[in-house]
Design an enzyme around this catalytic site. Structure first.
Site, PDB file in Angstrom:
ATOM      1  N   LYS A 142       0.831  -1.194   0.000  1.00  0.00           N
ATOM      2  CA  LYS A 142       0.000   0.000   0.000  1.00  0.00           C
ATOM      3  C   LYS A 142       0.875   1.256   0.000  1.00  0.00           C
ATOM      4  O   LYS A 142       1.982   1.254   0.514  1.00  0.00           O
ATOM      5  CB  LYS A 142      -0.922   0.020   1.239  1.00  0.00           C
ATOM      6  CG  LYS A 142      -1.744  -1.243   1.433  1.00  0.00           C
ATOM      7  CD  LYS A 142      -2.648  -1.541   0.257  1.00  0.00           C
ATOM      8  CE  LYS A 142      -3.364  -2.870   0.412  1.00  0.00           C
ATOM      9  NZ  LYS A 142      -4.036  -3.295  -0.809  1.00  0.00           N
ATOM     10  N   ASP A 143       0.312   2.306  -0.564  1.00  0.00           N
ATOM     11  CA  ASP A 143       1.043   3.548  -0.743  1.00  0.00           C
ATOM     12  C   ASP A 143       1.542   4.092   0.593  1.00  0.00           C
ATOM     13  O   ASP A 143       0.868   3.990   1.611  1.00  0.00           O
ATOM     14  CB  ASP A 143       0.106   4.563  -1.400  1.00  0.00           C
ATOM     15  CG  ASP A 143       0.828   5.787  -1.905  1.00  0.00           C
ATOM     16  OD1 ASP A 143       2.067   5.762  -1.938  1.00  0.00           O
ATOM     17  OD2 ASP A 143       0.151   6.761  -2.258  1.00  0.00           O
TER      18      ASP A 143
END
Length: 948
Positions: free
Chosen positions: A502-503
């Site tokens: 995830k970012d």
């Protein structure tokens, strides 16, 4: 800026206007008149349309004496020398945010409008058609968007038009080249057009159309008609790939003629005038976006094939990720359930679930059937040995029973059958291969206590289950968060399993598994973790692997929304929900370093190992550092531990000096394969743009590739590279981690078909079904001209998609299976709403941690009259919550003002935000959906500019 051959009388007028007149602020106030009264109305509307003025240009725009306003210049009216009127506005380099209101059309005597190097959004209003005396219009280097501003075609006095460095898109109408301009700048937008045949009618001395997308076709012969006036023409970085008419050799007066083609062209012009090209001319981008001379140009969307939009709706200004809490990601598992952090409680019965996975042997179970099957596989002696072994472990303490070793077996395939037999029939037994006397190999069988066993390499096998939990993290990427947890638990990072990264600049919740760790140990970490929480504990039999997710649920808040009206925002949001977006690979896919990852991938595909290392600055520095010092330890100390690739290269070059291929293989495989996969994505983006440019999005055309409608298309979509907008890079936090190709079942690779005439007549497929391939050895290409795009671009890069240039299989595109990706994507369960806020530091979206802690901000109001939820959200759900419990009602400026028009509000302290919620499949980028909405670039450099 380039010196222009302006007409002398008009130049004299402007010289008088700006240099002969003393500064009006040092004069007696100019007497008011009806024209200045209208100018007062227009300029006050302009002031109210400005939402940010950091240099306070409009701070003195008060009162009716507009000639005293900063940046406003008055002169005698051209038709009545006895009265003054507003003749010019100059707000250059103000970093002003806002839009251009219709009221500016009241300035009917305006001759000059300079607003370059600001942050104005929207487009040029139609009311500009009233500006019949407008001579210079410079709106360059702003955030303007939408189609070409056709209102400029209605300005009869216009001589200088500069709209470069904006986000205009679509066609440049041929009528623009009939304007009697002296200078025309449209470069660095997203225009897609052909130079028309009437271009020779233009009297311009300067024409710059660089860094747009020119549609293929010969350069017009009429360009030669400009030989008497044209001093400079720049058409570079515009995908120019057509023939040169010989007549262009007559442009002898052109001092700087720069036309850069994508590949060799024929025929050449008869004259050599165009062949004596000067050194490459770098267009002088305004100072707000300039880069240090030593830095490479930041990667922009057209560089990687991101060119088209689905709709022609105008965009607006909005800041993405002003705070990391403005980008919330919740994983969606394979069952379609959105993953949330809901509890920190331990499972109700730990011991019972823990023991369940051990699968101990039952003393009363009859294994005669399994033993008979084993007899046919391994013979009488081994079968008897197994029977006795089973009796011992079911009749006594199993852990005390020594393992058995079966008869010597030199047949590797037979040993594999034996191993698989035990895996299928005896879950409580484990096998491995051991070497006995005379180097004979035998299968060893032992009881599995659940603690794991070591194989011949000393590595522990992950037998039995582990703990599963939900990981909540703020402003940290997945690897970083798991590294912190692993360090606290004293386990290596490879003990964790997860479905996707995830970012970093976000708040995200995802599933994680960990081998042989109790939930109690994990729960005890919460009091020590900062920016990380773990919860929703359980026990699992198998760990997660990359790709085991169906998508992600996004909650994205765009702050500082500025548009001409709320109707534009509403239409754009509804358009995204209805029309979707082109499913491009986002800029994150190609890295944020000075050299894009797809260029490194191209070097790898060509077998240019040394060049691939040189392309990566850190890798080059690592090699040079080692070369200079000659000491691996000195070089290693100069590189941080998070630079995994650099350190791996140094270690390998020490062992094998000059062996660059071996050095590249020292980089973790997931990372080094990102480069090649990035090049596949680069080709896909260009093919997608060409498909949309040539055939539109209204229908399927002959030769398109589509998923077969036999129930398998959903499976194909689920495994489509398992990329999302959530990214991780050992260097830049912006390269996607992919599912290994081996995880893609062979039988799913070719479940597509080429659309034929029968399909078109029957109407079996819609544009939603169209896919394009990621190049590989086991994919089909479209049955039309779009297939040529892949091969032409690859050929230009010196790459063959059908033959390998070297023997390193992992860096060969012919040894990759390839995949398919949908060209078009609609967001799922899409809702939106406009919020009013006053404090940039107050979070506007509710996180999982907010739900648990039940903390609510008071400085956020929801305009319930303007939302796209269609009643899907309850009133309670629309109330926004704060992440930080310290932000109480006394700490913030309460504001419940409803803004009727974003560009005509009298409340400058109130700001607007657009909040979106939607779900995308795991292969899609949320930034590409935002791009379609705003019609602006998603590059980091651009977002930083408007964020500032």
């Amino acid at each position: 800026m380039t010196s222009l051959n302006l007409h002398l009388p008009l130049f004299g007028f402007f010289f008088f206007l700006f240099f002969s007149l003393p500064n009006p602020s040092f004069q007696q106030p100019i007497p008011l008149n009806p024209r200045l009264d209208k100018a007062y109305i227009a300029l006050q509307a302009f002031k109210h349309a400005i939402v940010s003025d950091p240099k306070n240009f409009t701070g003195d725009w008060c009162g009716p004496h507009v000639c005293n306003y900063t940046g406003v210049y008055c002169a005698p009216a051209p038709d009545d020398q006895h009265i003054y009127t507003v003749a010019g506005i100059d707000l250059n380099h103000g970093n002003i945010s806002g839009c251009l209101p219709d009221d500016l059309g009241l300035l009917t005597d305006l001759a000059l409008l300079h607003i370059n190097s600001n942050l104005f959004s929207g487009t040029l209003p139609e009311s500009f058609s009233s500006l019949k005396l407008l001579f210079e219009l410079d709106a360059s280097n702003n955030l303007l968007s939408g189609p070409f501003p056709s209102v400029v075609l209605k300005l009869p006095s216009l001589k200088f038009l500069d709209i470069r460095f904006n986000s205009f898109h679509g066609d440049v109408p041929k009528e623009a080249f009939d304007l009697k301009l002296d200078a025309f700048f449209v470069n660095d937008n997203n225009f897609q057009f052909s130079l028309p045949e009437n271009i020779g009618n233009s009297p311009v001395s300067v024409l710059v159309v660089a860094n747009n997308q020119l549609i293929n076709g010969c350069l017009p012969r009429s360009l030669a008609n400009m030989s008497q006036t044209l001093n400079e023409i720049i058409i570079q970085n515009s995908n120019l790939s057509s023939c040169i008419p010989p007549e262009l050799g007559n442009l002898r007066s052109c001092a700087r003629c720069i036309m850069r083609w994508s590949w060799p062209l024929n025929p050449r012009p008869a004259s050599s005038a165009l062949l004596l090209r000067p050194k490459p001319y770098q267009l002088p981008k305004p100072s707000r976006c300039s880069q240090a001379p030593s830095m490479a140009k930041p990667l922009e969307e057209p560089d990687v094939g991101i060119l088209c939009y689905v709709s022609s709706l105008p965009g607006f200004r909005g800041v993405l990720k002003q705070r990391y809490s403005d980008f919330i990601v919740n994983e969606v598992d394979l069952d379609g359930k959105v993953v949330h952090l809901t509890s920190f409680d331990l499972p109700a019965d730990i011991s019972e679930e823990k023991d369940e996975g051990k699968n101990p042997p039952c003393s009363d179970k009859d294994y005669s059937g399994e033993i008979e099957s084993f007899r046919s596989l391994s013979g009488e002696a081994d079968t008897e040995l197994l029977r006795v072994f089973l009796e011992e472990i079911t009749g006594s303490e199993a852990n005390d029973v020594p393992p058995i070793v079966l008869s010597p077996d030199s047949d590797k395939s037979h040993r594999a059958e034996v191993h698989n037999f035990f895996k299928r029939n005896f879950k409580f037994l484990v096998t491995d291969t051991v070497v006995e006397e005379a180097d004979t190999k035998c299968v060893r069988v032992r009881f599995c206590s659940g603690d794991g066993v070591k194989n011949k390499r000393g590595k522990k096998r992950k037998q039995g289950g582990g703990s599963g939990f939900h990981l909540y993290k703020e402003n940290k990427d997945t690897q970083e968060a798991l590294g912190v947890i692993g360090k606290m638990l004293g386990v290596q990072q490879r003990s964790f399993g997860f479905a996707g990264t995830k970012d970093k600049r976000s708040i995200s919740t995802q599933r994680v598994t960990i081998f042989k760790q109790h939930a109690k140990k994990l729960a005890a970490l919460n009091s020590r973790l900062i920016g990380i929480k773990v919860g929703d504990f359980g026990y699992v039999r198998e760990g997660l692997v990359l790709g085991q997710l169906s998508g992600n649920r996004f909650t994205i808040t765009l702050r500082g929304v500025v548009a001409e009206s709320q109707d534009i925002v509403k239409a754009a949001a509804d358009g995204l929900r209805r029309n979707g977006f082109i499913n491009y690979y986002g800029l994150q896919r190609f890295g944020s370093g000075s050299v894009p990852t797809h260029m490194i991938g191209a070097a790898l595909l060509k077998g240019e190992w040394n060049h691939a290392i040189k392309q990566r600055p850190f890798l080059r520095d690592a090699r040079e550092c080692y070369k200079e010092n000659g000491d691996i330890d000195v070089a290693l100390r100069q590189f941080p531990r998070h630079l995994v690739a650099e350190r791996a290269v140094l270690q390998c070059l020490k062992k094998c000096p000059g062996n660059y291929l071996q050095a590249l293989k020292g980089i973790p495989r997931t990372l080094r394969m990102m480069y090649v996969h990035s090049y596949q994505s680069y080709l896909w983006n260009h093919a997608a743009s060409k498909r949309v440019q040539k055939h539109g999005i209204a229908q399927v055309v002959l030769g398109d590739l589509v998923y077969c409608k036999d129930g398998t298309s959903k499976k194909l979509a689920d495994i489509d590279n398992s990329n999302s907008d959530d990214c991780f890079d050992f260097y830049n936090d912006d390269i996607q981690t992919e599912m290994p190709e081996a995880a893609i079942p062979d039988q799913l690779v070719h479940l597509v078909k080429v659309v034929d005439s029968e399909d078109l007549l029957a109407g079996r497929f819609a544009f939603d079904d169209v896919v394009l391939p990621l190049p590989g050895s086991r994919v089909l290409y479209p049955g039309n001209d779009i297939a040529d795009v892949y091969h032409e671009i690859a050929k230009k890069d010196g790459i063959s998609l059908t033959e390998s240039a070297h023997g390193a299989k992992e860096f060969s595109i012919t040894d990759m299976k390839g995949d398919y990706r949908r060209v078009f994507q609609r967001p799922v369960d899409f809702v939106w709403e406009l919020l009013t806020y006053t404090d940039d530091n107050i979070p506007l979206a509710e996180t999982d941690l907010d739900v648990i802690s039940k903390v609510r901000p008071d400085a956020v109001t929801v305009d319930e009259t303007i939302n796209g939820n269609s009643g899907h959200k309850s009133k309670d759900e629309n109330e926004e919550m704060s992440m930080d419990g310290s932000n109480t009602a006394e700490d913030v400026n309460k504001c419940s003002t409803q803004i009727d028009s974003l560009c005509k509000s009298d409340t400058l302290s109130a700001k607007m935000a657009l909040q979106l919620e939607f779900t995308l499949p795991a292969s899609c980028y949320a930034t590409m959906a935002i791009r379609e909405l705003l019609k602006t670039s998603t590059s980091v450099a651009y977002q930083k500019t408007i964020n500032n």
